[in-house]
Design a protein around this motif. Structure first.
Motif, PDB file in Angstrom:
ATOM      1  N   VAL A  18       0.844  -1.409  -0.069  1.00 52.35           N
ATOM      2  CA  VAL A  18       0.147   0.052   0.125  1.00 52.35           C
ATOM      3  C   VAL A  18       1.056   1.259  -0.036  1.00 52.35           C
ATOM      4  O   VAL A  18       0.760   2.039  -0.761  1.00 52.35           O
ATOM      5  CB  VAL A  18      -0.820   0.102   1.434  1.00 52.35           C
ATOM      6  N   LEU A  21       2.324   1.764  -3.329  1.00 48.59           N
ATOM      7  CA  LEU A  21       1.005   2.259  -4.242  1.00 48.59           C
ATOM      8  C   LEU A  21       1.030   3.863  -4.380  1.00 48.59           C
ATOM      9  O   LEU A  21       0.933   4.257  -5.206  1.00 48.59           O
ATOM     10  CB  LEU A  21       0.109   1.376  -3.897  1.00 48.59           C
ATOM     11  N   ILE A  24       3.573   5.842  -5.583  1.00 52.46           N
ATOM     12  CA  ILE A  24       3.829   5.566  -7.360  1.00 52.46           C
ATOM     13  C   ILE A  24       2.553   6.691  -7.693  1.00 52.46           C
ATOM     14  O   ILE A  24       2.803   7.292  -8.370  1.00 52.46           O
ATOM     15  CB  ILE A  24       3.450   4.227  -7.521  1.00 52.46           C
ATOM     16  N   VAL A  25       1.465   6.546  -6.968  1.00 51.84           N
ATOM     17  CA  VAL A  25       0.471   7.696  -7.341  1.00 51.84           C
ATOM     18  C   VAL A  25       0.991   9.250  -7.216  1.00 51.84           C
ATOM     19  O   VAL A  25       0.939  10.012  -7.925  1.00 51.84           O
ATOM     20  CB  VAL A  25      -1.017   7.674  -6.104  1.00 51.84           C
ATOM     21  N   LEU A  39       5.736   4.876 -17.432  1.00 47.94           N
ATOM     22  CA  LEU A  39       5.073   3.529 -17.839  1.00 47.94           C
ATOM     23  C   LEU A  39       5.476   2.502 -16.971  1.00 47.94           C
ATOM     24  O   LEU A  39       4.634   1.621 -16.457  1.00 47.94           O
ATOM     25  CB  LEU A  39       5.522   3.298 -19.141  1.00 47.94           C
ATOM     26  N   LEU A  40       6.679   2.392 -16.544  1.00 49.22           N
ATOM     27  CA  LEU A  40       7.280   1.591 -15.466  1.00 49.22           C
ATOM     28  C   LEU A  40       6.266   1.651 -14.296  1.00 49.22           C
ATOM     29  O   LEU A  40       5.839   0.814 -13.759  1.00 49.22           O
ATOM     30  CB  LEU A  40       8.763   1.414 -15.090  1.00 49.22           C
ATOM     31  N   PHE A  42       3.350   3.013 -13.849  1.00 51.69           N
ATOM     32  CA  PHE A  42       2.152   2.309 -14.168  1.00 51.69           C
ATOM     33  C   PHE A  42       2.001   0.913 -14.027  1.00 51.69           C
ATOM     34  O   PHE A  42       1.110   0.509 -13.152  1.00 51.69           O
ATOM     35  CB  PHE A  42       1.781   3.119 -15.662  1.00 51.69           C
ATOM     36  N   GLU A  43       2.741   0.228 -14.515  1.00 56.94           N
ATOM     37  CA  GLU A  43       2.776  -1.132 -14.435  1.00 56.94           C
ATOM     38  C   GLU A  43       3.053  -1.434 -13.055  1.00 56.94           C
ATOM     39  O   GLU A  43       2.179  -2.546 -12.844  1.00 56.94           O
ATOM     40  CB  GLU A  43       4.076  -1.506 -15.419  1.00 56.94           C
ATOM     41  N   GLY A  45       2.383  -0.116 -10.494  1.00 57.68           N
ATOM     42  CA  GLY A  45       0.857   0.334  -9.637  1.00 57.68           C
ATOM     43  C   GLY A  45       0.070  -0.753 -10.043  1.00 57.68           C
ATOM     44  O   GLY A  45      -0.625  -1.170  -8.881  1.00 57.68           O
ATOM     45  N   ILE A  46      -0.312  -0.965 -11.316  1.00 59.73           N
ATOM     46  CA  ILE A  46      -1.368  -2.047 -11.590  1.00 59.73           C
ATOM     47  C   ILE A  46      -1.094  -3.330 -10.779  1.00 59.73           C
ATOM     48  O   ILE A  46      -1.983  -3.970 -10.323  1.00 59.73           O
ATOM     49  CB  ILE A  46      -1.501  -2.063 -12.951  1.00 59.73           C
ATOM     50  N   ALA A  49      -1.621  -3.016  -7.068  1.00 59.22           N
ATOM     51  CA  ALA A  49      -3.019  -2.976  -6.904  1.00 59.22           C
ATOM     52  C   ALA A  49      -3.609  -4.561  -6.704  1.00 59.22           C
ATOM     53  O   ALA A  49      -4.561  -4.785  -5.898  1.00 59.22           O
ATOM     54  CB  ALA A  49      -3.709  -1.926  -7.511  1.00 59.22           C
ATOM     55  N   LYS A  50      -3.402  -5.166  -7.776  1.00 58.79           N
ATOM     56  CA  LYS A  50      -3.849  -6.510  -8.127  1.00 58.79           C
ATOM     57  C   LYS A  50      -3.477  -7.247  -7.117  1.00 58.79           C
ATOM     58  O   LYS A  50      -4.295  -8.147  -6.393  1.00 58.79           O
ATOM     59  CB  LYS A  50      -3.245  -6.765  -9.321  1.00 58.79           C
ATOM     60  N   CYS A  52      -2.579  -6.457  -3.730  1.00 54.78           N
ATOM     61  CA  CYS A  52      -3.389  -6.023  -2.603  1.00 54.78           C
ATOM     62  C   CYS A  52      -4.997  -6.581  -2.796  1.00 54.78           C
ATOM     63  O   CYS A  52      -5.384  -7.115  -1.759  1.00 54.78           O
ATOM     64  CB  CYS A  52      -3.615  -4.509  -2.380  1.00 54.78           C
ATOM     65  N   GLN A  53      -5.440  -6.654  -3.904  1.00 52.89           N
ATOM     66  CA  GLN A  53      -6.883  -6.889  -4.219  1.00 52.89           C
ATOM     67  C   GLN A  53      -7.142  -8.556  -3.898  1.00 52.89           C
ATOM     68  O   GLN A  53      -7.813  -8.894  -3.019  1.00 52.89           O
ATOM     69  CB  GLN A  53      -7.347  -6.532  -5.525  1.00 52.89           C
TER      70      GLN A  53
ATOM     71  N   ILE B 306      -7.841   0.993  -2.354  1.00 53.99           N
ATOM     72  CA  ILE B 306      -6.570   0.458  -3.464  1.00 53.99           C
ATOM     73  C   ILE B 306      -7.332   0.766  -4.789  1.00 53.99           C
ATOM     74  O   ILE B 306      -6.628   0.868  -5.845  1.00 53.99           O
ATOM     75  CB  ILE B 306      -6.593  -0.981  -2.947  1.00 53.99           C
ATOM     76  N   MET B 309      -6.789   4.107  -5.620  1.00 56.65           N
ATOM     77  CA  MET B 309      -5.435   4.463  -6.243  1.00 56.65           C
ATOM     78  C   MET B 309      -4.867   3.708  -7.532  1.00 56.65           C
ATOM     79  O   MET B 309      -4.492   4.212  -8.359  1.00 56.65           O
ATOM     80  CB  MET B 309      -4.377   3.817  -4.984  1.00 56.65           C
ATOM     81  N   ARG B 310      -5.640   2.534  -7.939  1.00 53.45           N
ATOM     82  CA  ARG B 310      -5.531   1.836  -9.145  1.00 53.45           C
ATOM     83  C   ARG B 310      -5.844   2.702 -10.166  1.00 53.45           C
ATOM     84  O   ARG B 310      -5.183   2.824 -11.034  1.00 53.45           O
ATOM     85  CB  ARG B 310      -6.060   0.601  -8.836  1.00 53.45           C
ATOM     86  N   VAL B 313      -3.729   5.836 -10.635  1.00 45.52           N
ATOM     87  CA  VAL B 313      -2.538   5.556 -11.690  1.00 45.52           C
ATOM     88  C   VAL B 313      -2.878   5.359 -13.184  1.00 45.52           C
ATOM     89  O   VAL B 313      -2.054   5.966 -13.975  1.00 45.52           O
ATOM     90  CB  VAL B 313      -2.130   3.920 -11.128  1.00 45.52           C
ATOM     91  N   LEU B 316      -3.926   8.836 -14.286  1.00 44.90           N
ATOM     92  CA  LEU B 316      -2.782   9.941 -14.403  1.00 44.90           C
ATOM     93  C   LEU B 316      -1.899   9.285 -15.602  1.00 44.90           C
ATOM     94  O   LEU B 316      -1.452  10.377 -16.210  1.00 44.90           O
ATOM     95  CB  LEU B 316      -2.017   9.892 -13.158  1.00 44.90           C
ATOM     96  N   LEU B 317      -1.641   8.256 -16.019  1.00 40.62           N
ATOM     97  CA  LEU B 317      -0.948   7.899 -16.969  1.00 40.62           C
ATOM     98  C   LEU B 317      -1.711   8.209 -18.506  1.00 40.62           C
ATOM     99  O   LEU B 317      -1.203   8.873 -19.396  1.00 40.62           O
ATOM    100  CB  LEU B 317      -0.605   6.420 -17.097  1.00 40.62           C
TER     101      LEU B 317
END
Lengths: 86, 477
Positions: A18, A21, A24-25, A39-40, A42-43, A45-46, A49-50, A52-53, B306, B309-310, B313, B316-317
């Protein structure tokens, strides 16, 4: 770039994920990173998040009872069936 | 009723020693009178001792303890001291069997009611009380024991704030020491299950009241510490009498909690109940339900956060890429690129102008952006929202724009671009050339350095529109 490499190992705990993340934001919000790094971020961060989910998904065997095997003292756990009805 | 009180009359008589002696002699008439023999001191003391035991026996007596000393040599414990009040005192001795049944420790200044055998210590000729039972006067014995242990552990520093381990913010695996039959466990499981079913619970069963409970609790704590991955431990039971809660006031349990390597939450009884466990634990909450609320951090809140935030992200991109696209489009409009289906010569010329106008490195970044996009999209799961798709669509557009604008599209089809050396102007007309000029010719792969041998002016390059696949794609948007 070197900063992105420093953080390349994926944090293990939910808390660290968290935190990363959030970082990154923040970095993306500042919008100062070059496009490639964005882009890195972004990747990453995604992905975070995944992860954490997935961690937030319901535990499969949520409640277990700890048992001690009498002879050698080894531990075992069995699923909890609820309180006795008496 | 206090047993033995009928004997008190012996001591109530005024006059002290001599009168007592006279009484004793009168009751022991037969012993001395018959023989008239002279006794040894030892014999006399034995007689007095038997007299005391037989005639007084066991009494209940109240007084204040003083000069209390514990002796622990020889593997057993005994206590010597004095029981006194304002005007008198008596020697006391307490043997191990009595001490071991006391929940509290004897201390100077303590007011007690004691059951004692009155006897004589023959070697000294001194009368003494062998204490059989002791109760604190004016205060419950459990209460006293509680205060004593609390004071003792506090002195050892076991309650110090700096000893307390911080609780994890996000426990995922929690150990619980409690009875499987108790209402406490039901409450705890109901609430954790509702608030956060992602938190796993491992119950280490233990009796939480009565005989053996302290040992059970201690053993359960030890077992839980052997389990991998536990984030913290909750020690809990519901409300009850002081006696019911007593195991949580025992030194054994207190020390087990203090020694636990995991953070321990103590949740014993109701709001008003404080136990030694509460003091020594890393965190005290008033009830089992409160413990459940503490460990079951709100899952839904964090899931939302979360997700937020996702999507930020992603957004923002997208914003970033959109900014880039707008720059490209602005550039296109500013230079009259609206009509893309034009002749090669025109396109080439404008592309070259574009090349010069683009900031260094931007074109490369756009290509990289395109490659990353394909990778990223490949990895995105179906769950990822429409935002990503929108962002991706923009990236895709951008990428197509770039390839349409970029010289790659041209060079890929086998054309070449000729320009003056060192990024000089692009050559569009043989009229610009003279024999012997050095040029750089850019191919799809690499660049050739060439020299002009001669020129043939007047030849116009033709462009077959149907062949312009890239431009068609752009038109179709």
């Amino acid at each position: 770039m070197s900063r992105a490499e420093d953080k390349s190992e994926v944090p293990e705990s939910f808390e660290e994920r968290v935190e990363r993340l959030e970082e990154i934001v923040e970095q993306l919000e500042e919008g100062e990173a070059p496009l490639e790094q964005s882009l890195l971020l972004f990747e990453e961060g995604i992905q975070l998040a995944k992860m954490c989910q997935v961690q937030l998904e319901e535990a499969r065997e949520r409640v277990q009872v700890l048992l001690e095997a009498a002879e050698d003292g080894t531990l075992a756990a069995e699923s909890y069936e609820g309180a006795a009805e008496d | 009723m206090v047993p033995g009180s009928q004997h008190r009359s012996l001591f109530d008589q005024p006059g002290g020693g001599p009168v007592d002696r006279g009484e004793a002699i009168s009751t022991g008439e037969g012993i001395e009178g018959e023989s008239g023999q002279i006794l040894t001191v030892e014999q006399l003391n034995r007689i007095v001792r038997d007299l005391l035991s037989n005639e007084i026996g066991t009494v209940w007596v109240e007084g204040e303890l003083s000069g209390i000393k514990y002796y622990r040599s020889g593997g057993w414990t005994r206590v010597y001291g004095t029981l006194k009040d304002a005007g008198a005192e008596a020697r006391i001795v307490v043997w191990e069997e009595t001490l071991s049944s006391l929940p509290f420790e004897l201390e100077d200044g303590m007011n007690v009611v004691a059951q004692a055998d009155v006897t004589l210590y023959p070697q000294k000729g001194q009368y003494q009380l062998v204490i059989r039972q002791v109760k604190p006067a004016g205060i419950g014995e459990l209460e006293l024991a509680f205060q004593q242990l609390k004071e003792k552990l506090e002195k050892e520093g076991l309650f110090a704030p700096e000893r307390k381990k911080p609780l994890p913010d996000f426990p995922f695996y929690v150990g619980v020491v409690t009875s499987l039959q108790g209402a406490a466990l039901q409450d705890f499981l109901d609430i954790t299950g509702r608030r956060n079913p992602a938190v796993r619970i491992l119950v280490a069963p233990a009796r939480v009241q009565g005989e053996g409970a302290a040992q059970d609790i201690t053993a359960a704590l030890e077992m839980l510490q052997k389990v991998e991955g536990l984030d913290c431990v909750v020690v809990t039971r519901g409300g009850g009498s002081l006696e019911d809660l007593w195991p949580f006031n025992e030194e054994l349990v207190a020390r087990a909690i203090a020694a636990c390597r995991l953070p321990v939450i103590s949740a014993v009884g109701h709001e008003v109940d404080w136990t030694i466990s509460d003091w020594v634990a890393d965190c005290r909450v008033p009830t089992p339900s409160a413990a459940a609320e503490l460990v079951a951090w709100p899952r839904e809140d964090w899931a939302l956060r979360i997700e937020e935030m996702r999507s930020r992200v992603v957004r923002l991109l997208a914003v970033r890429l959109n900014g880039l696209r707008e720059r490209v489009e602005w550039f296109s409009r500013a230079h009259g690129f609206q009509r893309m289906r034009q002749r090669l010569r025109e396109e080439t010329q404008r592309l070259d102008e574009a090349l010069r106008m683009l900031p260094v490195g931007l074109r490369h970044r756009m290509e990289v952006a395109g490659n990353h996009l394909r990778e990223v999209r490949g990895r995105l799961s179906a769950r990822i929202s429409i935002d990503v798709e929108r962002g991706s669509a923009r990236l895709g557009q951008l990428q197509r724009t770039i390839s349409a604008l970029g010289p790659l599209a041209v060079l890929n089809r086998g054309y070449a671009i000729a320009r003056r050396p060192d990024s000089g102007p692009v050559i569009r007309d043989t009229e610009e050339l003279e024999q012997g000029d050095n040029l750089e010719v850019y191919l799809r792969k690499g660049m050739a350095e060439v020299r002009v041998e001669g020129t043939r002016p007047g030849f116009e390059t033709r462009w077959d529109e149907d062949d312009d696949h890239v431009c068609e794609e752009r038109e179709g948007k």
